[in-house]
Enzyme design. Structure first.
Site, PDB file in Angstrom:
ATOM      1  CE  LYS A  13     -38.316 -18.867  -3.578  1.00 11.90           C
ATOM      2  NZ  LYS A  13     -37.854 -19.640  -4.762  1.00 11.90           N
ATOM      3  NE  ARG A  86     -34.782 -13.691  -5.275  1.00  9.32           N
ATOM      4  CZ  ARG A  86     -36.007 -14.213  -5.404  1.00  9.32           C
ATOM      5  NH1 ARG A  86     -36.958 -13.899  -4.560  1.00  9.32           N
ATOM      6  NH2 ARG A  86     -36.245 -15.032  -6.387  1.00  9.32           N
ATOM      7  NE  ARG A 125     -43.377 -20.319 -12.194  1.00  8.20           N
ATOM      8  CZ  ARG A 125     -42.453 -19.878 -11.353  1.00  8.20           C
ATOM      9  NH1 ARG A 125     -42.586 -20.098 -10.058  1.00  8.20           N
ATOM     10  NH2 ARG A 125     -41.406 -19.218 -11.789  1.00  8.20           N
ATOM     11  NE  ARG A 157     -42.416 -15.949 -12.385  1.00  6.48           N
ATOM     12  CZ  ARG A 157     -41.844 -16.197 -11.212  1.00  6.48           C
ATOM     13  NH1 ARG A 157     -42.576 -16.655 -10.207  1.00  6.48           N
ATOM     14  NH2 ARG A 157     -40.558 -15.996 -11.033  1.00  6.48           N
ATOM     15  NE  ARG A 168     -36.391 -16.795 -12.157  1.00  7.80           N
ATOM     16  CZ  ARG A 168     -37.414 -17.604 -12.470  1.00  7.80           C
ATOM     17  NH1 ARG A 168     -37.687 -17.882 -13.721  1.00  7.80           N
ATOM     18  NH2 ARG A 168     -38.140 -18.134 -11.500  1.00  7.80           N
TER      19      ARG A 168
HETATM   20  P1  AP5 Z   1     -43.290 -22.522  -7.270  1.00  9.83           P
HETATM   21  O1  AP5 Z   1     -44.012 -22.881  -6.022  1.00  9.83           O
HETATM   22  O2  AP5 Z   1     -43.855 -21.443  -8.118  1.00  9.83           O
HETATM   23  O3  AP5 Z   1     -41.738 -22.282  -6.991  1.00  9.83           O
HETATM   24  P2  AP5 Z   1     -40.982 -21.022  -6.346  1.00  9.83           P
HETATM   25  O4  AP5 Z   1     -39.925 -21.558  -5.445  1.00  9.83           O
HETATM   26  O5  AP5 Z   1     -41.967 -20.068  -5.775  1.00  9.83           O
HETATM   27  O6  AP5 Z   1     -40.268 -20.473  -7.643  1.00  9.83           O
HETATM   28  P3  AP5 Z   1     -40.142 -18.981  -8.206  1.00  9.83           P
HETATM   29  O7  AP5 Z   1     -39.745 -19.111  -9.638  1.00  9.83           O
HETATM   30  O8  AP5 Z   1     -41.376 -18.183  -7.899  1.00  9.83           O
HETATM   31  O9  AP5 Z   1     -38.960 -18.450  -7.395  1.00  9.83           O
HETATM   32  P4  AP5 Z   1     -38.112 -17.244  -7.755  1.00  9.83           P
HETATM   33  O10 AP5 Z   1     -37.422 -17.043  -6.473  1.00  9.83           O
HETATM   34  O11 AP5 Z   1     -37.254 -17.416  -8.944  1.00  9.83           O
HETATM   35  O12 AP5 Z   1     -39.167 -16.141  -8.237  1.00  9.83           O
HETATM   36  P5  AP5 Z   1     -39.871 -14.910  -7.497  1.00  9.83           P
HETATM   37  O13 AP5 Z   1     -41.208 -14.732  -8.077  1.00  9.83           O
HETATM   38  O14 AP5 Z   1     -39.718 -15.019  -6.034  1.00  9.83           O
HETATM   39  O15 AP5 Z   1     -43.180 -23.877  -8.145  1.00  9.83           O
HETATM   40  C1  AP5 Z   1     -42.631 -23.867  -9.446  1.00  9.83           C
HETATM   41  C2  AP5 Z   1     -43.416 -24.847 -10.345  1.00  9.83           C
HETATM   42  O16 AP5 Z   1     -43.239 -26.160  -9.848  1.00  9.83           O
HETATM   43  C3  AP5 Z   1     -44.919 -24.618 -10.395  1.00  9.83           C
HETATM   44  O17 AP5 Z   1     -45.415 -24.920 -11.667  1.00  9.83           O
HETATM   45  C4  AP5 Z   1     -45.477 -25.606  -9.368  1.00  9.83           C
HETATM   46  O18 AP5 Z   1     -46.795 -26.007  -9.676  1.00  9.83           O
HETATM   47  C5  AP5 Z   1     -44.476 -26.744  -9.496  1.00  9.83           C
HETATM   48  N1  AP5 Z   1     -44.244 -27.456  -8.240  1.00  9.83           N
HETATM   49  C6  AP5 Z   1     -44.071 -26.913  -7.000  1.00  9.83           C
HETATM   50  N2  AP5 Z   1     -43.844 -27.871  -6.095  1.00  9.83           N
HETATM   51  C7  AP5 Z   1     -43.836 -29.048  -6.774  1.00  9.83           C
HETATM   52  C8  AP5 Z   1     -43.633 -30.418  -6.400  1.00  9.83           C
HETATM   53  N3  AP5 Z   1     -43.372 -30.754  -5.132  1.00  9.83           N
HETATM   54  N4  AP5 Z   1     -43.689 -31.358  -7.373  1.00  9.83           N
HETATM   55  C9  AP5 Z   1     -43.947 -31.032  -8.660  1.00  9.83           C
HETATM   56  N5  AP5 Z   1     -44.158 -29.767  -9.074  1.00  9.83           N
HETATM   57  C10 AP5 Z   1     -44.093 -28.791  -8.146  1.00  9.83           C
HETATM   58  O19 AP5 Z   1     -38.933 -13.690  -7.981  1.00  9.83           O
HETATM   59  C11 AP5 Z   1     -38.929 -13.298  -9.335  1.00  9.83           C
HETATM   60  C12 AP5 Z   1     -37.940 -12.173  -9.555  1.00  9.83           C
HETATM   61  O20 AP5 Z   1     -38.284 -11.035  -8.738  1.00  9.83           O
HETATM   62  C13 AP5 Z   1     -36.486 -12.450  -9.194  1.00  9.83           C
HETATM   63  O21 AP5 Z   1     -35.818 -13.108 -10.243  1.00  9.83           O
HETATM   64  C14 AP5 Z   1     -35.951 -11.026  -8.953  1.00  9.83           C
HETATM   65  O22 AP5 Z   1     -35.755 -10.353 -10.178  1.00  9.83           O
HETATM   66  C15 AP5 Z   1     -37.127 -10.363  -8.258  1.00  9.83           C
HETATM   67  N6  AP5 Z   1     -37.077 -10.481  -6.783  1.00  9.83           N
HETATM   68  C16 AP5 Z   1     -37.932 -11.197  -6.005  1.00  9.83           C
HETATM   69  N7  AP5 Z   1     -37.621 -11.078  -4.714  1.00  9.83           N
HETATM   70  C17 AP5 Z   1     -36.526 -10.263  -4.653  1.00  9.83           C
HETATM   71  C18 AP5 Z   1     -35.715  -9.789  -3.578  1.00  9.83           C
HETATM   72  N8  AP5 Z   1     -35.947 -10.108  -2.302  1.00  9.83           N
HETATM   73  N9  AP5 Z   1     -34.665  -8.990  -3.891  1.00  9.83           N
HETATM   74  C19 AP5 Z   1     -34.408  -8.636  -5.174  1.00  9.83           C
HETATM   75  N10 AP5 Z   1     -35.132  -9.067  -6.225  1.00  9.83           N
HETATM   76  C20 AP5 Z   1     -36.187  -9.876  -5.971  1.00  9.83           C
HETATM   77 MG    MG Z   2     -42.616 -18.115  -6.254  1.00  8.32          MG
END
Ligand code: AP5
Ligand code: MG
Length: 215
Positions: A13, A86, A125, A157, A168
């Site tokens: 994402k 979410r 990552r 992270r 997660r």
């Molecule tokens: P990346 O692009 O970072 O993936 P992502 O989908 O953004 O994954 P996240 O881990 O950020 O999602 P998340 O939803 O768990 O975390 P968030 O920060 O939103 O890619 C991942 C890796 O793969 C990278 O190394 C990248 O280089 C690699 N990659 C990408 N595409 C690739 C490809 N095509 N091929 C190969 N490699 C690739 O949330 C974190 C925490 O915040 C949550 O757990 C929760 O506690 C809280 N939170 C966030 N939003 C909310 C909400 N709305 N409500 C309540 N709590 C929330």
């Molecule tokens: Mg992300």
């Protein structure tokens, strides 16, 4: 255009959000990044947020909606939301918010990636300690682990360890996965195969626009 990037942890994402932002000239609002900025401030509310994130749990809706409101008010042209909504209650709040502005959500892109691939991506990552830019260990020069954009150090992270990754993914399946059906019924959902290189995935998203598969 108002759009949402949906998908499990590690689906790409953040990676696709940045590419789409440049291509479409929209703002990319990544809820996880906003929360990590809040945690950095080390205020009492930031400490509460940190505890939820480090356990891989959802942060309470009240905190999330407040953060989102501040960001959205800054920009009226449109946005790409990543990590929000979410759960169903957040999705309904987003609809209400857009409704009040006489707007509606145009598109939800659901990135589909197998669990084993998600885990491999998240374990490798690295993110920039300053600007949050996302990298992967397999694709960086290990003699120089610094951010290409701002030169700051790269870090893993806190929530990218095996136990929390598992948690997660469970939280995603319980709370976020039902949104696929919610948006399918609204006819704004587009599934995109999220495996393959990030360039390939981006191309698949762009093809949706070309083929006018977007309402
Ligand atoms: P990346 O692009 O970072 O993936 P992502 O989908 O953004 O994954 P996240 O881990 O950020 O999602 P998340 O939803 O768990 O975390 P968030 O920060 O939103 O890619 C991942 C890796 O793969 C990278 O190394 C990248 O280089 C690699 N990659 C990408 N595409 C690739 C490809 N095509 N091929 C190969 N490699 C690739 O949330 C974190 C925490 O915040 C949550 O757990 C929760 O506690 C809280 N939170 C966030 N939003 C909310 C909400 N709305 N409500 C309540 N709590 C929330
Ligand atoms: Mg992300």
């Amino acid at each position: 255009m108002y759009m949402v990037l949906l998908g499990p942890p590690g689906a790409g994402k953040g990676t696709q959000g940045e590419k789409l932002k440049d291509k479409l000239g929209l703002i990319h609002i990544a809820m996880g990044n906003l929360l990590r900025e809040t945690v950095k401030k080390k205020t009492p509310s930031g400490e509460k947020v940190r505890a939820f994130m480090e356990e891989g749990k959802l942060v309470p809706d009240g905190v999330i909606l407040e953060l989102l409101k501040n960001e959205i008010e800054l920009e009226k042209e449109g946005f790409i939301l990543d990590g929000f909504p979410r759960n169903l209650s957040q999705a309904r709040k987003l609809d209400e918010f857009l409704d009040k502005e006489a707007e509606k959500l145009d598109l939800v892109i659901n990135l589909e990636v197998k669990k084993a691939v998600l885990i491999k991506r998240l374990r490798g990552r690295l993110i920039c300690s300053e600007c949050g830019k996302v990298y992967h260990k397999s694709k960086i020069d290990h003699s120089m682990e610094i951010c290409k954009d701002c030169g700051a150090s790269l870090l893993q992270r806190n929530d990218d360890n095996s136990d929390i990754i598992k948690k997660r993914i469970e939280v995603y399946l319980e709370h976020t996965h039902p949104l696929i059906d919610y948006y399918r019924k609204k006819k704004i959902l587009r599934n995109v195969q999220g495996e393959g290189t990030s360039e390939k995935v981006f191309q698949r998203i762009m093809d949706l626009f070309k083929e006018k598969k977007i309402a």
